[in-house]
Structure formats: structure tokens, C-alpha cells
Scaffold this active site. Structure first.
Site, PDB file in Angstrom:
ATOM      1  N   HIS A  38      52.273  46.443  12.900  1.00 35.88           N
ATOM      2  CA  HIS A  38      53.671  46.818  13.144  1.00 35.88           C
ATOM      3  C   HIS A  38      54.542  46.056  12.155  1.00 35.88           C
ATOM      4  CE1 HIS A  38      52.792  43.179  15.476  1.00 35.88           C
ATOM      5  NE2 HIS A  38      53.952  42.793  14.975  1.00 35.88           N
ATOM      6  N   HIS A 124      57.727  42.739   6.590  1.00 33.86           N
ATOM      7  CA  HIS A 124      56.320  42.771   6.182  1.00 33.86           C
ATOM      8  C   HIS A 124      55.480  43.284   7.340  1.00 33.86           C
ATOM      9  CE1 HIS A 124      56.837  38.993   8.362  1.00 33.86           C
ATOM     10  NE2 HIS A 124      55.586  39.174   8.741  1.00 33.86           N
TER      11      HIS A 124
END
Ligand code: 2AM
Length: 186
Positions: A38, A124
Site C-alpha cells: 500500500h 513510497h
């Protein structure tokens, strides 16, 4: 108490592509399974159920448009309090719509009573956590994946996740999805 974070879940095709970056023989690496991948917008941490309801209500009030996201490159952060631990991640092409959503999530969470996040947002997708990294080996992984690029990926909602830390790693549950509005025409 419940441990929460707000994130973009990623479509399964994207997670499958990201999975191709994982699994290399890196001593000490704990690769993130695709179902757990995620992009974190805001780590909340442990809150009681009343606060969790307030966070949910504040997130549900966010009005923002959907957007497209492109993943690009890989990198490493020194992670945690433990010395000599790294996290390896896939990066994100600079994205004002993502920054805008992240700012709205931050103010919603603070309105619900959480402390402001002081750290800079560095979007990220974490791919591995690595203890006692062997510099030559993780350098080779960075080099091998330097040209990684994936997208654009349509982002049409964001998600409040709960996290339970088990012996076999983290278990994430999507507690609520919040739709984003129609994307602006390019
Ligand atoms: P990251 O892996 O995206 O860097 C769920 O645990 C997510 O919240 C993780 O993916 C992690 O981000 C982030 N997270 C976990 N613990 C955290 C902490 N103590 N501070 C900030 N972010 C944290």
C-alpha cells in the site's frame, strides 16, 4: 484500542507487478506480501474506538478528486530505532494531487484529535524490511531495479486500515473506503 493508518490500497495487477521486485536473495530481507502492499498517506497509531470513529467521520468528509499515480524507481530508508535496519521501497513520480489528498487527510486526522505529523511526506510503497543489510547485495538490488516504472494507475478512493501485528507479520484490514470525485480531464 486499535492501530490505524490511512493509505492508498493498490489494485491487484499493480501489486503483482510490484511482487516481481521482491523475493531476491537478500540476506535478512522480510519481503512484504503483495496483499499487504500500500502507499501510506498517514500513520495514525493506537487510538481508542471513540477516536477511531472521529477519524472515520473526518475522513468521510474529505472532498478531493481522483487522480493518476505513477510508480518509479526504488530506494532505501534507514528504518526504525534499530541500528542497521533498512526498508526497501518503490518510489512515486511527483504528484500534486497526491500531495493535496495527503494534506487533506492530515488536517482531517488532526481535526479528529491526533497530533500533527512532523515528518515530511515521502510517498513510497514499502517492499521489504531488511536487518543487517549486506551493502553489496542491497546495492545490487537497487541497481537491478533502478529503471522500474509502473503506471499510470487510477486512484479512485483511499482507505482507513487497521493493523494487527501477529507472529507471522502484520495483518491489515480495510475498515472503510472513501471515494474520490471524478478525475479532472487531462
Ligand atoms: P511504510 O511501510 O509505508 O513506510 C502500516 O503499518 C504502515 O504505517 C506501514 O506501511 C508504515 O509505513 C507505517 N508505519 C508503521 N509504523 C509507523 C510508525 N511508527 N511511524 C510512522 N509510520 C509507521
Amino acid at each position: 484500542m486499535v492501530r490505524l493508518f490511512v493509505a492508498l490500497d493498490l489494485p491487484s495487477q499493480v501489486r503483482e507487478r510490484l511482487r516481481l521486485l521482491t523475493g531476491a536473495k537478500l540476506p535478512g530481507a522480510r519481503w512484504v506480501p503483495p496483499e499487504n502492499m500500500h502507499l501510506t498517506l498517514r500513520f495514525v497509531g493506537e487510538v481508542d474506538h471513540g477516536r477511531a470513529d472521529d477519524i472515520d467521520a473526518a475522513l468521510a468528509g474529505i472532498a478531493a478528486r481522483g487522480f493518476e499515480l505513477t510508480l518509479e524507481g526504488v530506494g532505501a530508508f534507514e528504518s526504525g530505532r534499530r541500528l542497521q535496519a533498512l526498508s526497501l521501497w518503490a518510489g512515486v513520480v511527483r504528484n500534486p494531487a497526491l500531495e493535496h489528498l495527503r494534506a487533506k487527510v492530515e488536517s482531517a486526522v488532526v481535526r479528529a484529535g491526533c497530533e500533527p505529523e512532523r515528518r515530511k511526506f515521502s510517498p513510497h510503497v514499502t517492499l521489504a524490511r531488511l536487518d543487517q543489510p549486506d551493502p553489496a547485495k542491497f546495492g545490487a538490488w537497487l541497481h537491478a531495479n533502478a529503471l522500474f516504472r509502473l503506471g499510470p494507475v487510477a486512484v479512485e478512493h483511499f482507505t482507513l486500515f487497521s493493523s494487527r501485528l501477529g507472529r507471522d507479520g502484520a495483518h491489515y484490514t480495510a475498515e472503510a473506503d472513501y471515494p474520490l470525485g471524478q478525475r479532472a480531464l487531462q
